[in-house]
Design an enzyme around this catalytic site. Structure first.
Site, PDB file in Angstrom:
ATOM      1  N   HIS A   1     -58.267  38.174 -68.044  1.00 30.44           N
ATOM      2  CA  HIS A   1     -59.183  39.258 -68.181  1.00 30.44           C
ATOM      3  C   HIS A   1     -59.217  40.011 -66.771  1.00 30.44           C
ATOM      4  CE1 HIS A   1     -61.764  37.816 -71.911  1.00 30.44           C
ATOM      5  NE2 HIS A   1     -60.554  37.969 -71.906  1.00 30.44           N
TER       6      HIS A   1
ATOM      7  N   GLU B   1     -61.343  40.781 -64.371  1.00 35.68           N
ATOM      8  CA  GLU B   1     -61.849  40.218 -63.069  1.00 35.68           C
ATOM      9  C   GLU B   1     -61.081  38.971 -62.414  1.00 35.68           C
ATOM     10  OE1 GLU B   1     -65.228  41.101 -66.337  1.00 35.68           O
ATOM     11  OE2 GLU B   1     -63.289  40.785 -66.406  1.00 35.68           O
TER      12      GLU B   1
ATOM     13  N   CYS C   1     -67.349  38.593 -69.496  1.00 36.93           N
ATOM     14  CA  CYS C   1     -67.721  37.972 -70.752  1.00 36.93           C
ATOM     15  C   CYS C   1     -68.260  36.645 -70.110  1.00 36.93           C
ATOM     16  CB  CYS C   1     -66.234  37.530 -71.459  1.00 36.93           C
ATOM     17  SG  CYS C   1     -64.936  36.467 -70.399  1.00 36.93           S
TER      18      CYS C   1
ATOM     19  N   ALA D   1     -51.874  70.147 -85.555  1.00 38.21           N
ATOM     20  CA  ALA D   1     -51.505  71.190 -84.671  1.00 38.21           C
ATOM     21  C   ALA D   1     -51.137  72.262 -85.853  1.00 38.21           C
ATOM     22  CB  ALA D   1     -49.882  70.945 -84.292  1.00 38.21           C
TER      23      ALA D   1
ATOM     24  N   ARG E   1     -49.844  58.404 -78.964  1.00 36.82           N
ATOM     25  CA  ARG E   1     -49.233  57.255 -79.590  1.00 36.82           C
ATOM     26  C   ARG E   1     -49.054  56.071 -79.012  1.00 36.82           C
ATOM     27  NH1 ARG E   1     -43.915  59.916 -82.652  1.00 36.82           N
ATOM     28  NH2 ARG E   1     -44.931  61.325 -84.061  1.00 36.82           N
TER      29      ARG E   1
ATOM     30  N   THR F   1     -46.284  63.718 -95.852  1.00 41.44           N
ATOM     31  CA  THR F   1     -45.736  63.713 -94.495  1.00 41.44           C
ATOM     32  C   THR F   1     -44.544  63.070 -94.380  1.00 41.44           C
ATOM     33  OG1 THR F   1     -47.867  64.034 -93.496  1.00 41.44           O
ATOM     34  CG2 THR F   1     -45.926  63.377 -92.019  1.00 41.44           C
TER      35      THR F   1
ATOM     36  N   ASP G   1     -41.229  65.307 -93.788  1.00 39.35           N
ATOM     37  CA  ASP G   1     -40.669  65.240 -92.349  1.00 39.35           C
ATOM     38  C   ASP G   1     -39.764  63.984 -92.044  1.00 39.35           C
ATOM     39  OD1 ASP G   1     -42.270  67.438 -92.179  1.00 39.35           O
ATOM     40  OD2 ASP G   1     -43.869  66.384 -91.341  1.00 39.35           O
TER      41      ASP G   1
ATOM     42  N   GLU H   1     -51.767  61.230 -88.112  1.00 36.00           N
ATOM     43  CA  GLU H   1     -50.670  62.507 -87.928  1.00 36.00           C
ATOM     44  C   GLU H   1     -50.343  62.559 -89.371  1.00 36.00           C
ATOM     45  OE1 GLU H   1     -48.106  62.426 -84.453  1.00 36.00           O
ATOM     46  OE2 GLU H   1     -48.513  60.408 -84.235  1.00 36.00           O
TER      47      GLU H   1
ATOM     48  N   PRO I   1     -52.060  68.803 -94.308  1.00 34.98           N
ATOM     49  CA  PRO I   1     -53.268  69.233 -94.667  1.00 34.98           C
ATOM     50  C   PRO I   1     -54.170  68.380 -96.064  1.00 34.98           C
ATOM     51  CG  PRO I   1     -51.657  70.675 -95.428  1.00 34.98           C
ATOM     52  CD  PRO I   1     -50.727  69.580 -94.760  1.00 34.98           C
TER      53      PRO I   1
END
Length: 340
Positions: free
Chosen positions: A55, A57, A83, A169, A198, A210, A214, A280, A283
């Site tokens: 971790h 710390e 923790c 987009a 990503r 999609t 694509d 991603e 519509p």
């Protein structure tokens, strides 16, 4: 209590260090830690790299030992409450109590209900001075930064599912369809930002439409990725509608799951280790997510007629992990609003 300037800078450094490993720590949260000496000089800065590793710390303290400055450590600045339970590693509270640390500054409380926090209380009981950003008169901005870093993990702990970021987009005409022969119309800078996201997230959610239109790879290409990192890929729709060759190729790098209905998406995601997923898609899927209110923030990249991209972020919360990235400075922010 006011946050001293050196402590404030230490928090910013701790967040920046933790951001280097976003997308690799799940199911653990991204956490950063900075150790200071009595004069406020930085002795060590570290972050949690991945589940099973030290971790933040413990790594920061180990680095201080290796640098020969362990005995000078007096203050620990941590983005998340240390923790106080035994998991894959011993409690970080024990590591701090076994060190010369006298003061601990904590960015956010532990939201995990199964361990009920307790780290701050344990340190206080042992005589360590504990300060919380949430209770500091000038700590609001730093507190928001720590909450943004923690947001995906907190969402998983409180809502049982990963944080969902939608990336959409559109061109100046408001359409998501790129010109013929192109897969995108956004600028190189926006394309790079998409791949930064990503890398920082634990998986992608898309739709069969999609995939068919694509033939997307969904890999991280415009920025360096983590070595051997397998991510989640959720395809909304029927497996039978997915080309077998595309699926076989994606399964080399992703854990691919299919979700027949968007309504089933939260339950499906809850069964995974993912803390933050990126949508991603086209519509049809975006409209379904919008109707179900199944999103946490919504990044719209709108290109104007001159080819310049403008970012708008709608969020359903008081923080968003998108605020961790430099591109946030370019974003127009809309609280609890839907994109057009």
């Amino acid at each position: 209590m006011f946050v001293p300037e050196q402590v404030g800078q230490a928090f910013r450094t701790a967040v920046a260090e933790a951001c280097r490993y976003l997308g690799q720590t799940a199911p653990n949260p991204a956490v950063g830690c900075v150790l200071l000496d009595a004069e406020g000089e930085v002795l060590s800065a570290a972050a949690h790299h991945k589940a099973g590793g030290l971790h933040a710390e413990r790594l920061a303290l180990e680095q201080a030992k290796q640098a020969g400055v362990f005995d000078r450590v007096r203050t620990a600045v941590v983005t998340l409450e240390p923790c106080n339970h035994i998991g894959r590693t011993r409690p970080c509270t024990e590591a701090l109590l076994e060190s010369p640390v006298k003061t601990v500054w904590i960015g956010s409380e532990d939201p995990n209900p199964t361990v009920a926090g307790g780290g701050g209380a344990r340190l206080t009981e042992a005589g360590v001075t504990v300060h919380w950003l949430a209770q500091s008169a000038n700590g609001a901005a730093l507190f928001s930064l720590c909450k943004a870093l923690l947001a995906p993990f907190a969402c998983k702990m409180t809502e049982g599912r990963p944080w969902i970021t939608v990336k959409q987009a559109v061109n100046s005409a408001g359409t998501m369809v790129p010109p013929e022969g192109q897969t995108t119309f956004t600028s190189p800078e926006s394309l790079k930002f998409a791949h930064v996201l990503r890398r920082a997230t634990d998986g992608v959610v898309t739709g069969t439409g999609t995939v068919m239109a694509d033939n997307p790879a969904f890999t991280v290409r415009h920025v360096p990725d983590y070595a051997d990192r397998r991510r989640l890929l959720v395809v909304c729709g029927q497996k039978a509608h997915t080309p077998e060759d595309w699926l076989a190729e994606r399964q080399k790098q992703f854990d691919v799951l299919f979700c027949r209905s968007c309504a089933d998406l939260p339950a499906l995601l809850a069964k995974t280790d993912a803390l933050w997923v990126l949508v991603e898609a086209g519509p049809t899927l975006l409209a379904a997510l919008k109707e179900l209110n199944l999103w946490d923030d919504w990044l719209t990249i709108r290109q104007n007629a001159a080819g310049v991209d403008h970012y708008t972020v709608s969020t359903r919360h008081d923080v968003t992990p998108l605020a961790l990235f430099p591109e946030w400075a370019r974003c127009t922010q809309e609280q609890a609003c839907f994109p057009e």
